[in-house]
Design a protein around this motif. Sequence first.
Motif, mmCIF file in Angstrom:
data_model
loop_
_atom_site.group_PDB
_atom_site.id
_atom_site.type_symbol
_atom_site.label_atom_id
_atom_site.label_comp_id
_atom_site.label_asym_id
_atom_site.label_seq_id
_atom_site.Cartn_x
_atom_site.Cartn_y
_atom_site.Cartn_z
ATOM 1 N N THR A 8 0.901 -1.235 -0.021
ATOM 2 C CA THR A 8 0.010 0.122 0.025
ATOM 3 C C THR A 8 0.780 1.204 -0.030
ATOM 4 O O THR A 8 0.514 2.390 -0.631
ATOM 5 N N ASP A 65 -6.752 -0.549 3.413
ATOM 6 C CA ASP A 65 -6.032 -0.166 2.161
ATOM 7 C C ASP A 65 -6.894 0.383 1.071
ATOM 8 O O ASP A 65 -6.133 1.402 0.705
ATOM 9 N N GLU A 79 -3.852 -4.503 -5.397
ATOM 10 C CA GLU A 79 -2.869 -5.105 -4.317
ATOM 11 C C GLU A 79 -3.484 -6.459 -3.602
ATOM 12 O O GLU A 79 -4.654 -6.343 -3.539
HETATM 13 MG MG LIG Z 1 -1.550 -3.066 2.164
#
Ligand SMILES: [Mg+2]
Length: 220
Positions: A45, A73, A118
């Motif tokens: 992140t 996140d 992610e």
């Molecule tokens: Mg993360």
Amino acid sequence: MTTRVPVVEKILGANERLAAENRTYLDNAGVFSINFMASPGAGKTSVIEQTIHRLNGQYNIAVIDGDIASSIDADRAAAAGAIAVQINTGGECHLDAAMLQDALPQLDLSQIDLLFVENVGNLVCPASFPLGTHKSILIASIPEGDDKPYKYPGMYRGVDALIINKIDLLPYIPFQMDYFRRGVEILNPGLITFPLSCRTGEGLESWLDWIMASVGCFQG
Ligand SMILES: [Mg+2]
Ligand SMILES: Nc1nc2c(ncn2[C@@H]2O[C@H](COP(=O)(O)OP(=O)(O)OP(=O)(O)O)[C@@H](O)[C@H]2O)c(=O)[nH]1
């Protein structure tokens, strides 16, 4: 035990097909996409935040964040200036192509140039589940230790680039960079590597240049 291998092959085969569909979907939308993988806390992140801060004026950026639980996140990516969608896997230790396929319609891809995905923090499972993104990036970090390529080879083998994050901690943690890089070289010869620090900003320019060049190649 004898039925286990065919079942696993079937699951992975289905994932490959959905990943190919995702790639076509993203290609048709003209969106360049990157899958970020790493162990928990390596800095996925943080790298995404720093990249958004620096490229936001140039590209419209979206982030799809995978986590077992929470929207922490996705909230960070949104605060950094991206359009963000959170996937909660509800216990699964990785994203798969079906999860990405479900999430993509939540974004208006006609307004987006660059998509960051992610993955769930994990140094094993994400390697077996391609998502259909254009590039896969692994983020290693100094506190994890220099032996990780030797212990988690699958993750290092399949990626297109490697970030070594948290180089600001090199003075405080025993980490033999030569030993680490030799391990990587055996698994993924010539792998392009970006040592950097999200804390100090050192090394970020080369990483940003690589992304901009990759987007440029994609857009032709
Ligand atoms: Mg993360
Ligand atoms: N010293 C130092 N700390 C960093 C750096 N990058 C990230 N961190 C810290 O490392 C911790 C984890 O960073 P995240 O970016 O949340 O890591 P992540 O990989 O997204 O974590 P998960 O999504 O939970 O797997 C945070 O406390 C960050 O502030 C860096 O370059 N140097």
